[in-house]
Write an enzyme that holds these catalytic residues in place. Structure first.
Site, PDB file in Angstrom:
ATOM      1  N   ASP A 105       7.827  -3.409 -13.312  1.00 31.10           N
ATOM      2  CA  ASP A 105       6.876  -3.423 -12.202  1.00 31.10           C
ATOM      3  C   ASP A 105       6.838  -4.794 -11.529  1.00 31.10           C
ATOM      4  O   ASP A 105       6.882  -4.904 -10.306  1.00 31.10           O
ATOM      5  CB  ASP A 105       5.488  -3.034 -12.727  1.00 31.10           C
ATOM      6  N   ARG A 157       4.734   1.506   5.464  1.00 25.47           N
ATOM      7  CA  ARG A 157       4.057   0.723   4.423  1.00 25.47           C
ATOM      8  C   ARG A 157       4.593   1.043   3.021  1.00 25.47           C
ATOM      9  O   ARG A 157       4.062   0.562   2.034  1.00 25.47           O
ATOM     10  CB  ARG A 157       2.546   0.978   4.459  1.00 25.47           C
ATOM     11  N   LYS A 158       5.635   1.835   2.924  1.00 27.25           N
ATOM     12  CA  LYS A 158       6.182   2.257   1.628  1.00 27.25           C
ATOM     13  C   LYS A 158       7.445   1.487   1.279  1.00 27.25           C
ATOM     14  O   LYS A 158       8.348   1.360   2.096  1.00 27.25           O
ATOM     15  CB  LYS A 158       6.496   3.751   1.634  1.00 27.25           C
TER      16      LYS A 158
END
Length: 187
Positions: A105, A157-158
């Site tokens: 992450d 926005r992805k």
């Protein structure tokens, strides 16, 4: 300055490991101490700046990417070298799976500020929408690993990306696909 010292010591640490050193050479290679390793007054990044920054957890960490030919070009990939200590064990000499996911992450997140500065991503905070992870082999502790990431697609926005962790022989130990979304509201 503490940041300069952290960068220098982590860079020197990884430059002293032959298989890592090969990744640190080249005229356009940028290395730096990840922002997540720096303490912030608002408590942001406390997990990496405090909890996971010790001689028993993540002993050293270095962010690496190649500067594109033009300063406005997008940076599509980045790397992180990490030396993992025994305090991350889930099983003896094996990193806990939750920490493996946390590393994947975080390394994907490296791509966000780099590309925001270049104008390729909105200057908003991003959050993980999903991170689908496959554990292929145990990630060792008391060892140095390489985590890599690559942008698959930017869509408004992805941010769609993938990341993986390798050992010093290039064997892939874990892999993830992720979607990060820029949050419109203030956190």
């Amino acid at each position: 300055m503490a940041d300069t010292q952290d960068k220098r010591s982590d860079h020197e640490h990884f430059a002293s490991i032959p298989w890592c050193a090969r990744h640190l050479r080249g005229p356009r290679i940028i290395t730096k101490s990840p922002e997540c390793r720096l303490q912030k007054s608002n408590g942001e990044d406390s997990l990496y700046a405090e909890t996971l920054k010790s001689h028993t957890t993540i002993m050293a960490m270095l962010e690496v990417y190649e500067e594109p030919p033009s300063p406005t070009d997008r940076v599509d990939s980045a790397k992180a070298f990490l030396t993992l200590g025994p305090g991350l064990n889930g099983h003896p000499d094996v990193c806990h799976g939750g920490i493996v996911v946390t590393i994947l992450d975080e390394v994907i997140g490296f791509l966000i500020p780099i590309n925001q500065e270049r104008g390729h991503m909105p200057d908003l905070p991003y959050m993980t929408a999903y991170l689908n992870t496959k554990f292929l082999k145990p990630v060792p502790t008391c060892a140095t690993i390489l985590a890599q990431t690559r942008i698959l697609k930017l869509e408004g926005r992805k941010l769609f990306a993938e990341a993986w962790i390798e050992d010093g022989d290039g064997k892939v130990l874990a892999r993830a696909e992720a979607l990060f979304i820029a949050i419109k509201s203030v956190l």
